[in-house]
Design an enzyme around this catalytic site. Structure first.
Site, PDB file in Angstrom:
ATOM      1  N   ARG A  36      34.729 -25.115-100.280  1.00 40.67           N
ATOM      2  CA  ARG A  36      34.854 -25.853-101.557  1.00 40.67           C
ATOM      3  C   ARG A  36      33.590 -25.254-102.919  1.00 40.67           C
ATOM      4  NH1 ARG A  36      38.937 -29.859-102.874  1.00 40.67           N
ATOM      5  NH2 ARG A  36      38.432 -28.766-105.099  1.00 40.67           N
ATOM      6  N   ARG A  40      31.832 -27.329-108.844  1.00 41.79           N
ATOM      7  CA  ARG A  40      31.806 -28.832-108.520  1.00 41.79           C
ATOM      8  C   ARG A  40      30.176 -28.986-108.730  1.00 41.79           C
ATOM      9  NH1 ARG A  40      35.816 -31.819-105.491  1.00 41.79           N
ATOM     10  NH2 ARG A  40      34.864 -30.631-103.787  1.00 41.79           N
ATOM     11  N   ARG A  49      32.455 -23.795-117.032  1.00 39.71           N
ATOM     12  CA  ARG A  49      33.354 -24.121-117.065  1.00 39.71           C
ATOM     13  C   ARG A  49      33.573 -24.974-118.401  1.00 39.71           C
ATOM     14  NH1 ARG A  49      36.756 -27.524-117.523  1.00 39.71           N
ATOM     15  NH2 ARG A  49      37.886 -29.076-116.244  1.00 39.71           N
ATOM     16  N   ASP A  86      42.890 -22.382-106.641  1.00 41.33           N
ATOM     17  CA  ASP A  86      43.349 -23.834-106.477  1.00 41.33           C
ATOM     18  C   ASP A  86      44.616 -23.488-105.676  1.00 41.33           C
ATOM     19  OD1 ASP A  86      42.659 -27.171-107.161  1.00 41.33           O
ATOM     20  OD2 ASP A  86      44.671 -27.023-106.849  1.00 41.33           O
ATOM     21  N   TYR A 164      52.130 -33.046-102.151  1.00 42.40           N
ATOM     22  CA  TYR A 164      52.516 -33.086-103.705  1.00 42.40           C
ATOM     23  C   TYR A 164      53.646 -32.719-104.448  1.00 42.40           C
ATOM     24  CZ  TYR A 164      46.617 -32.970-103.199  1.00 42.40           C
ATOM     25  OH  TYR A 164      45.189 -33.165-102.903  1.00 42.40           O
TER      26      TYR A 164
HETATM   27  O1  CP3 Z   1      35.110 -23.292-103.507  1.00 44.95           O
HETATM   28  C1  CP3 Z   1      35.355 -23.429-103.074  1.00 44.95           C
HETATM   29  O2  CP3 Z   1      36.792 -23.330-102.345  1.00 44.95           O
HETATM   30  C2  CP3 Z   1      36.896 -23.499-104.996  1.00 44.95           C
HETATM   31  C3  CP3 Z   1      38.409 -23.160-104.649  1.00 44.95           C
HETATM   32  C4  CP3 Z   1      38.973 -24.272-104.750  1.00 44.95           C
HETATM   33  C5  CP3 Z   1      39.334 -25.411-105.024  1.00 44.95           C
HETATM   34  N1  CP3 Z   1      40.350 -26.258-104.997  1.00 44.95           N
HETATM   35  C6  CP3 Z   1      38.825 -25.152-106.854  1.00 44.95           C
HETATM   36  C7  CP3 Z   1      39.197 -26.855-107.394  1.00 44.95           C
HETATM   37  C8  CP3 Z   1      39.776 -24.532-103.288  1.00 44.95           C
HETATM   38  C9  CP3 Z   1      39.250 -23.900-102.236  1.00 44.95           C
HETATM   39  C10 CP3 Z   1      40.918 -25.790-103.662  1.00 44.95           C
HETATM   40  C11 CP3 Z   1      41.397 -25.935-102.494  1.00 44.95           C
HETATM   41  C12 CP3 Z   1      42.190 -27.484-102.999  1.00 44.95           C
HETATM   42  N2  CP3 Z   1      42.844 -28.329-104.110  1.00 44.95           N
HETATM   43  C13 CP3 Z   1      42.909 -28.519-102.217  1.00 44.95           C
HETATM   44  C14 CP3 Z   1      42.362 -28.227-100.249  1.00 44.95           C
HETATM   45  C15 CP3 Z   1      41.048 -28.657 -99.860  1.00 44.95           C
HETATM   46  C16 CP3 Z   1      40.273 -30.005-100.037  1.00 44.95           C
HETATM   47  O3  CP3 Z   1      39.906 -30.481-100.067  1.00 44.95           O
HETATM   48  O4  CP3 Z   1      41.132 -30.167 -99.385  1.00 44.95           O
HETATM   49  C17 CP3 Z   1      43.129 -29.750-102.394  1.00 44.95           C
HETATM   50  C18 CP3 Z   1      43.840 -30.763-101.808  1.00 44.95           C
HETATM   51  C19 CP3 Z   1      43.480 -29.106-103.463  1.00 44.95           C
HETATM   52  C20 CP3 Z   1      43.883 -29.869-104.911  1.00 44.95           C
HETATM   53  C21 CP3 Z   1      43.106 -30.857-105.923  1.00 44.95           C
HETATM   54  N3  CP3 Z   1      42.476 -29.937-106.645  1.00 44.95           N
HETATM   55  C22 CP3 Z   1      42.484 -31.404-105.736  1.00 44.95           C
HETATM   56  C23 CP3 Z   1      43.055 -33.505-105.845  1.00 44.95           C
HETATM   57  C24 CP3 Z   1      41.300 -32.285-107.093  1.00 44.95           C
HETATM   58  C25 CP3 Z   1      40.841 -32.814-107.635  1.00 44.95           C
HETATM   59  C26 CP3 Z   1      40.599 -33.314-107.189  1.00 44.95           C
HETATM   60  C27 CP3 Z   1      39.098 -32.665-107.482  1.00 44.95           C
HETATM   61  O5  CP3 Z   1      38.851 -32.074-105.767  1.00 44.95           O
HETATM   62  O6  CP3 Z   1      38.381 -31.624-107.688  1.00 44.95           O
HETATM   63  C28 CP3 Z   1      41.524 -29.982-107.579  1.00 44.95           C
HETATM   64  C29 CP3 Z   1      40.823 -29.751-108.788  1.00 44.95           C
HETATM   65  C30 CP3 Z   1      40.336 -28.401-108.600  1.00 44.95           C
HETATM   66  N4  CP3 Z   1      39.927 -27.066-107.992  1.00 44.95           N
HETATM   67  C31 CP3 Z   1      38.617 -28.992-108.962  1.00 44.95           C
HETATM   68  C32 CP3 Z   1      37.973 -27.344-108.082  1.00 44.95           C
HETATM   69  C33 CP3 Z   1      36.617 -26.800-108.612  1.00 44.95           C
HETATM   70  C34 CP3 Z   1      37.412 -29.837-109.888  1.00 44.95           C
HETATM   71  C35 CP3 Z   1      38.492 -29.581-111.501  1.00 44.95           C
HETATM   72  C36 CP3 Z   1      37.461 -28.793-112.220  1.00 44.95           C
HETATM   73  O7  CP3 Z   1      36.373 -28.272-111.721  1.00 44.95           O
HETATM   74  O8  CP3 Z   1      37.387 -28.964-113.590  1.00 44.95           O
END
Ligand code: CP3
Length: 355
Positions: A36, A40, A49, A86, A164
């Site tokens: 990640r 963020r 963003r 994602d 999910y």
């Molecule tokens: O560097 C990176 O890894 C960026 C790419 C990436 C994102 N999500 C971007 C994202 C990756 C590899 C993921 C994987 C992901 N997404 C997982 C597996 C990894 C883990 O954390 O266990 C899961 C479970 C998700 C599902 C998900 N996506 C959730 C639960 C959320 C909301 C909470 C959070 O983590 O922010 C997201 C949103 C998300 N995915 C954001 C980003 C940058 C934040 C939203 C935003 O920027 O508006």
């Protein structure tokens, strides 16, 4: 030194530290990246963003995805980039739409409950065709990176995507998804197979678009009892690993310390570890057959620089060789950037920091 007979020849000869380490070579220092890392934590990401109305529009804009992917390489000097996307794009491509609710997380307005819901899903290549924006982003990123660092492609593991699709979002207990495994095992397998077929087609396309290594995120692995992980998760991970022989693969199964022996038998090169596992335990359970990735507690990066340095160095020493330095889970959004920098720099400065 691990058995490299099954290693990917192109990876072991790569000029990139990350790919050589993933292929099992002994490297001058462990490569480092953070799960990640794109997004963020970076002010540049938040600025970019803010120009988009929502997360999904952002993810579907290859230029934005490319920029977010490269930002941590420029800013932190990590040894690999991970494509900005994602795991939830897969259920969406299968026909189950999601919403990303600001500051809360994902929500699926419609969930999988009955056989007819599974029958209605797109699967395999037909579903993967809907993800052309990810392939476009990978191609653009590959060009923009100009071979500075390798590019990681990824997908959610079938059990996590299943969770999910059945729960409709995150959950404290995952009792709806776990219940289905007991009450409707045949139907559960059907859904897991459809997710697997789609994931294979999706990841094959990612490789064609330039992904150098693939990581599978099984974020909810630790919710399953060991027997169910063996029945409902491992066989599907195996199918995916077997279908993608061209590139190295990493399986990150969070909370699945109990399944390490099984994961060690998968045809993947790297096992990602969360922070609940000691390096010693993981090395023993995998019998040195895999490269290990991880596993500093993400909360360690809230500590002062000296503590981060000390803990990171201790982790590097405990793993010894055949290690890719990372956190035990994705970096938390409010982690101070200085803490992230200390972590990355400590690995890169390497064993000179010892003692
Ligand atoms: O560097 C990176 O890894 C960026 C790419 C990436 C994102 N999500 C971007 C994202 C990756 C590899 C993921 C994987 C992901 N997404 C997982 C597996 C990894 C883990 O954390 O266990 C899961 C479970 C998700 C599902 C998900 N996506 C959730 C639960 C959320 C909301 C909470 C959070 O983590 O922010 C997201 C949103 C998300 N995915 C954001 C980003 C940058 C934040 C939203 C935003 O920027 O508006």
């Amino acid at each position: 030194m691990i058995d490299t007979s099954s290693a990917i020849p192109t990876a072991i000869e790569s000029k990139h530290l990350f790919l050589r380490a993933a292929a099992g070579a002994v490297t001058e220092r462990p490569p480092v990246w953070l799960m990640r890392q794109a997004g963020r934590i970076l002010p540049q990401y938040r600025a970019l963003r803010s120009k988009f109305p929502d997360f999904k529009t952002f993810v579907k804009t290859p230029e934005a995805s490319t920029e977010a992917t490269i930002q941590p390489v420029d800013e932190l000097g990590v040894d690999a980039a991970i494509i900005f996307s994602d795991i939830l794009v897969v259920p969406e491509a299968m026909g189950l739409d999601y919403e990303m609710i600001e500051a809360k997380g994902p929500r699926f307005p419609k969930v999988i409950e009955y056989q007819k819901d599974i029958d209605a899903l797109l699967t395999g290549k037909a579903a993967a065709e809907h993800l052309s924006y990810v392939y476009e982003a990978l191609k653009m990123t590959k060009t923009a990176l100009a071979d500075r660092v390798p590019l990681i492609g990824f997908a959610g593991a079938p059990w996590t995507i299943f969770a999910y699709m059945v729960e409709g979002g995150g959950s404290k207990t995952f009792s709806k998804a776990r219940r289905m495994l007991y009450t409707e095992p045949a139907m559960s397998h059907l859904l897991l197979q459809k997710i697997t077929d789609t994931t294979i087609a999706y990841l094959q396309n990612q490789v064609l678009a330039g992904a150098d290594l693939l990581q599978l995120f099984d974020s909810w692995a630790g919710e399953l009892p060991p027997a169910h992980y063996r029945i409902f998760a491992v066989p599907y991970l195996r199918q995916i690993c077997e279908a993608l022989p061209e590139v190295p693969k990493t399986v990150f199964a969070k909370g699945a310390w109990f399944a390490l022996e099984d994961l060690a038998e998968l045809p993947c090169q790297v096992i990602g570890l969360d922070w609940n596992i000691t390096p010693e335990y993981a090395k023993k359970a995998t019998e040195g057959s895999k490269v290990l990735q991880g596993n500093l507690d993400p909360c360690n990066l809230y500590a002062d620089a000296a503590t981060i340095k000390k803990e990171t160095t201790a982790m590097l020493q405990a793993f010894g060789g055949n290690h890719i330095a990372n956190l035990g889970h994705g970096v938390y959004p409010d982690t101070p950037l200085d803490g992230v920098r200390v972590f990355v720099d400590t690995v890169k400065e390497g064993m000179r920091n010892e003692g």
